[in-house]
Write a protein that holds these residues in place. Sequence first.
Motif, PDB file in Angstrom:
ATOM      1  N   LYS A 179      -3.687  15.688   9.273  1.00  0.00           N
ATOM      2  CA  LYS A 179      -5.082  15.617   9.715  1.00  0.00           C
ATOM      3  C   LYS A 179      -6.049  15.237   8.596  1.00  0.00           C
ATOM      4  O   LYS A 179      -7.092  14.656   8.855  1.00  0.00           O
ATOM      5  CB  LYS A 179      -5.528  16.961  10.301  1.00  0.00           C
ATOM      6  N   SER A 180      -5.706  15.552   7.342  1.00  0.00           N
ATOM      7  CA  SER A 180      -6.621  15.255   6.235  1.00  0.00           C
ATOM      8  C   SER A 180      -6.628  13.759   5.926  1.00  0.00           C
ATOM      9  O   SER A 180      -5.704  13.027   6.284  1.00  0.00           O
ATOM     10  CB  SER A 180      -6.233  16.049   4.987  1.00  0.00           C
ATOM     11  N   SER A 181      -7.669  13.290   5.259  1.00  0.00           N
ATOM     12  CA  SER A 181      -7.825  11.860   4.989  1.00  0.00           C
ATOM     13  C   SER A 181      -6.871  11.361   3.910  1.00  0.00           C
ATOM     14  O   SER A 181      -6.556  10.171   3.867  1.00  0.00           O
ATOM     15  CB  SER A 181      -9.265  11.539   4.612  1.00  0.00           C
ATOM     16  N   THR A 182      -6.415  12.243   3.024  1.00  0.00           N
ATOM     17  CA  THR A 182      -5.444  11.864   1.991  1.00  0.00           C
ATOM     18  C   THR A 182      -4.436  12.993   1.819  1.00  0.00           C
ATOM     19  O   THR A 182      -4.705  14.143   2.168  1.00  0.00           O
ATOM     20  CB  THR A 182      -6.110  11.606   0.620  1.00  0.00           C
ATOM     21  N   HIS A 183      -3.263  12.633   1.274  1.00  0.00           N
ATOM     22  CA  HIS A 183      -2.250  13.637   0.932  1.00  0.00           C
ATOM     23  C   HIS A 183      -1.449  13.097  -0.249  1.00  0.00           C
ATOM     24  O   HIS A 183      -1.007  11.950  -0.212  1.00  0.00           O
ATOM     25  CB  HIS A 183      -1.334  13.919   2.119  1.00  0.00           C
ATOM     26  N   PRO A 184      -1.275  13.895  -1.310  1.00  0.00           N
ATOM     27  CA  PRO A 184      -0.605  13.395  -2.521  1.00  0.00           C
ATOM     28  C   PRO A 184       0.851  12.995  -2.323  1.00  0.00           C
ATOM     29  O   PRO A 184       1.367  12.155  -3.061  1.00  0.00           O
ATOM     30  CB  PRO A 184      -0.725  14.563  -3.506  1.00  0.00           C
ATOM     31  N   HIS A 185       1.538  13.557  -1.323  1.00  0.00           N
ATOM     32  CA  HIS A 185       2.947  13.230  -1.088  1.00  0.00           C
ATOM     33  C   HIS A 185       3.124  12.209   0.027  1.00  0.00           C
ATOM     34  O   HIS A 185       4.251  11.843   0.352  1.00  0.00           O
ATOM     35  CB  HIS A 185       3.742  14.489  -0.759  1.00  0.00           C
TER      36      HIS A 185
ATOM     37  N   MET B 168       0.836  -1.181   0.000  1.00  0.00           N
ATOM     38  CA  MET B 168       0.000   0.000   0.000  1.00  0.00           C
ATOM     39  C   MET B 168       0.882   1.246   0.000  1.00  0.00           C
ATOM     40  O   MET B 168       1.916   1.273   0.657  1.00  0.00           O
ATOM     41  CB  MET B 168      -0.865   0.041   1.261  1.00  0.00           C
ATOM     42  N   ASN B 169       0.429   2.251  -0.708  1.00  0.00           N
ATOM     43  CA  ASN B 169       1.144   3.526  -0.618  1.00  0.00           C
ATOM     44  C   ASN B 169       0.648   4.268   0.613  1.00  0.00           C
ATOM     45  O   ASN B 169      -0.348   3.894   1.216  1.00  0.00           O
ATOM     46  CB  ASN B 169       0.976   4.354  -1.904  1.00  0.00           C
ATOM     47  N   GLY B 170       1.309   5.312   0.989  1.00  0.00           N
ATOM     48  CA  GLY B 170       0.978   6.014   2.222  1.00  0.00           C
ATOM     49  C   GLY B 170       0.148   7.260   2.026  1.00  0.00           C
ATOM     50  O   GLY B 170       0.250   8.194   2.810  1.00  0.00           O
ATOM     51  N   GLN B 171      -0.694   7.292   0.983  1.00  0.00           N
ATOM     52  CA  GLN B 171      -1.462   8.499   0.692  1.00  0.00           C
ATOM     53  C   GLN B 171      -2.810   8.543   1.399  1.00  0.00           C
ATOM     54  O   GLN B 171      -3.415   9.606   1.471  1.00  0.00           O
ATOM     55  CB  GLN B 171      -1.666   8.643  -0.815  1.00  0.00           C
ATOM     56  N   ASN B 172      -3.294   7.421   1.906  1.00  0.00           N
ATOM     57  CA  ASN B 172      -4.586   7.378   2.589  1.00  0.00           C
ATOM     58  C   ASN B 172      -4.371   7.203   4.091  1.00  0.00           C
ATOM     59  O   ASN B 172      -3.726   6.263   4.529  1.00  0.00           O
ATOM     60  CB  ASN B 172      -5.448   6.223   2.056  1.00  0.00           C
ATOM     61  N   ARG B 173      -4.967   8.100   4.861  1.00  0.00           N
ATOM     62  CA  ARG B 173      -4.786   8.095   6.319  1.00  0.00           C
ATOM     63  C   ARG B 173      -5.316   6.802   6.948  1.00  0.00           C
ATOM     64  O   ARG B 173      -4.760   6.306   7.919  1.00  0.00           O
ATOM     65  CB  ARG B 173      -5.502   9.315   6.914  1.00  0.00           C
ATOM     66  N   LYS B 174      -6.380   6.229   6.364  1.00  0.00           N
ATOM     67  CA  LYS B 174      -6.976   5.017   6.928  1.00  0.00           C
ATOM     68  C   LYS B 174      -6.036   3.807   6.844  1.00  0.00           C
ATOM     69  O   LYS B 174      -6.179   2.861   7.603  1.00  0.00           O
ATOM     70  CB  LYS B 174      -8.315   4.699   6.250  1.00  0.00           C
ATOM     71  N   ASP B 175      -5.052   3.850   5.935  1.00  0.00           N
ATOM     72  CA  ASP B 175      -4.100   2.740   5.780  1.00  0.00           C
ATOM     73  C   ASP B 175      -2.919   2.843   6.744  1.00  0.00           C
ATOM     74  O   ASP B 175      -2.205   1.870   6.962  1.00  0.00           O
ATOM     75  CB  ASP B 175      -3.548   2.707   4.353  1.00  0.00           C
ATOM     76  N   VAL B 176      -2.691   4.044   7.288  1.00  0.00           N
ATOM     77  CA  VAL B 176      -1.531   4.295   8.150  1.00  0.00           C
ATOM     78  C   VAL B 176      -2.021   4.391   9.586  1.00  0.00           C
ATOM     79  O   VAL B 176      -2.674   5.345   9.967  1.00  0.00           O
ATOM     80  CB  VAL B 176      -0.831   5.615   7.739  1.00  0.00           C
ATOM     81  N   LEU B 177      -1.692   3.387  10.393  1.00  0.00           N
ATOM     82  CA  LEU B 177      -2.154   3.332  11.772  1.00  0.00           C
ATOM     83  C   LEU B 177      -0.971   3.198  12.725  1.00  0.00           C
ATOM     84  O   LEU B 177       0.056   2.630  12.351  1.00  0.00           O
ATOM     85  CB  LEU B 177      -3.094   2.125  11.959  1.00  0.00           C
TER      86      LEU B 177
ATOM     87  N   THR C  70       8.459   5.736  16.139  1.00  0.00           N
ATOM     88  CA  THR C  70       8.724   5.494  17.556  1.00  0.00           C
ATOM     89  C   THR C  70      10.083   6.041  17.993  1.00  0.00           C
ATOM     90  O   THR C  70      10.264   6.368  19.159  1.00  0.00           O
ATOM     91  CB  THR C  70       8.651   3.994  17.888  1.00  0.00           C
ATOM     92  N   ASP C  71      11.028   6.177  17.056  1.00  0.00           N
ATOM     93  CA  ASP C  71      12.348   6.735  17.395  1.00  0.00           C
ATOM     94  C   ASP C  71      12.399   8.256  17.277  1.00  0.00           C
ATOM     95  O   ASP C  71      13.449   8.855  17.445  1.00  0.00           O
ATOM     96  CB  ASP C  71      13.444   6.085  16.565  1.00  0.00           C
ATOM     97  N   GLY C  72      11.256   8.892  16.943  1.00  0.00           N
ATOM     98  CA  GLY C  72      11.179  10.341  16.907  1.00  0.00           C
ATOM     99  C   GLY C  72      11.356  10.976  15.544  1.00  0.00           C
ATOM    100  O   GLY C  72      11.146  12.176  15.380  1.00  0.00           O
ATOM    101  N   GLN C  73      11.751  10.205  14.539  1.00  0.00           N
ATOM    102  CA  GLN C  73      11.933  10.754  13.195  1.00  0.00           C
ATOM    103  C   GLN C  73      10.576  11.072  12.568  1.00  0.00           C
ATOM    104  O   GLN C  73       9.602  10.344  12.772  1.00  0.00           O
ATOM    105  CB  GLN C  73      12.699   9.770  12.315  1.00  0.00           C
ATOM    106  N   VAL C  74      10.535  12.145  11.768  1.00  0.00           N
ATOM    107  CA  VAL C  74       9.301  12.588  11.124  1.00  0.00           C
ATOM    108  C   VAL C  74       9.489  12.587   9.619  1.00  0.00           C
ATOM    109  O   VAL C  74      10.511  13.049   9.111  1.00  0.00           O
ATOM    110  CB  VAL C  74       8.922  14.010  11.600  1.00  0.00           C
ATOM    111  N   GLY C  75       8.509  12.044   8.900  1.00  0.00           N
ATOM    112  CA  GLY C  75       8.565  12.040   7.445  1.00  0.00           C
ATOM    113  C   GLY C  75       7.247  11.626   6.849  1.00  0.00           C
ATOM    114  O   GLY C  75       6.269  11.369   7.564  1.00  0.00           O
ATOM    115  N   ARG C  76       7.212  11.569   5.521  1.00  0.00           N
ATOM    116  CA  ARG C  76       5.994  11.194   4.799  1.00  0.00           C
ATOM    117  C   ARG C  76       6.055   9.727   4.381  1.00  0.00           C
ATOM    118  O   ARG C  76       7.067   9.263   3.852  1.00  0.00           O
ATOM    119  CB  ARG C  76       5.804  12.083   3.587  1.00  0.00           C
ATOM    120  N   VAL C  77       4.958   9.026   4.592  1.00  0.00           N
ATOM    121  CA  VAL C  77       4.890   7.589   4.306  1.00  0.00           C
ATOM    122  C   VAL C  77       4.895   7.349   2.799  1.00  0.00           C
ATOM    123  O   VAL C  77       4.100   7.929   2.069  1.00  0.00           O
ATOM    124  CB  VAL C  77       3.630   6.969   4.933  1.00  0.00           C
ATOM    125  N   GLN C  78       5.789   6.476   2.354  1.00  0.00           N
ATOM    126  CA  GLN C  78       5.865   6.074   0.959  1.00  0.00           C
ATOM    127  C   GLN C  78       5.295   4.670   0.755  1.00  0.00           C
ATOM    128  O   GLN C  78       4.748   4.375  -0.285  1.00  0.00           O
ATOM    129  CB  GLN C  78       7.310   6.108   0.468  1.00  0.00           C
TER     130      GLN C  78
END
Length: 65
Positions: free
Chosen positions: A39-45, A1-10, A52-60
Motif C-alpha cells: 500500500k505504501s508508495s515506496t518499499h526498500p525491498h 526500472m527497479n521495483g521500489q516505487n509503486r507508481k512504476d509498477v502497474l 496473473t498466475d497467482g505467484q506473490v513476490g517483490r518486484v526487482q
Amino acid sequence: MNGQNRKDVLPGKTVDIVLKADQRTGKLTRGIVKDLLTKSSTHPHGIKVRLTDGQVGRVQKVHAE
C-alpha cells in the motif's frame, strides 16, 4: 526500472519478482502484474505484487513495454 516505487509498477506490466522461497538465492521469476499488494508508495525491498498466475513476490525489475 527497479521495483521500489509503486507508481512504476502497474497492473499489466511485465516484471521480474523474487518469491519468498527464492529470497536466499535471489532467483527471479518473470510474469505480468495482476494486483499490487504493497500500500505504501515506496518499499526498500520492492513492491509486493501478485502475478496473473497467482505467484506473490517483490518486484526487482520492471520491463519496458
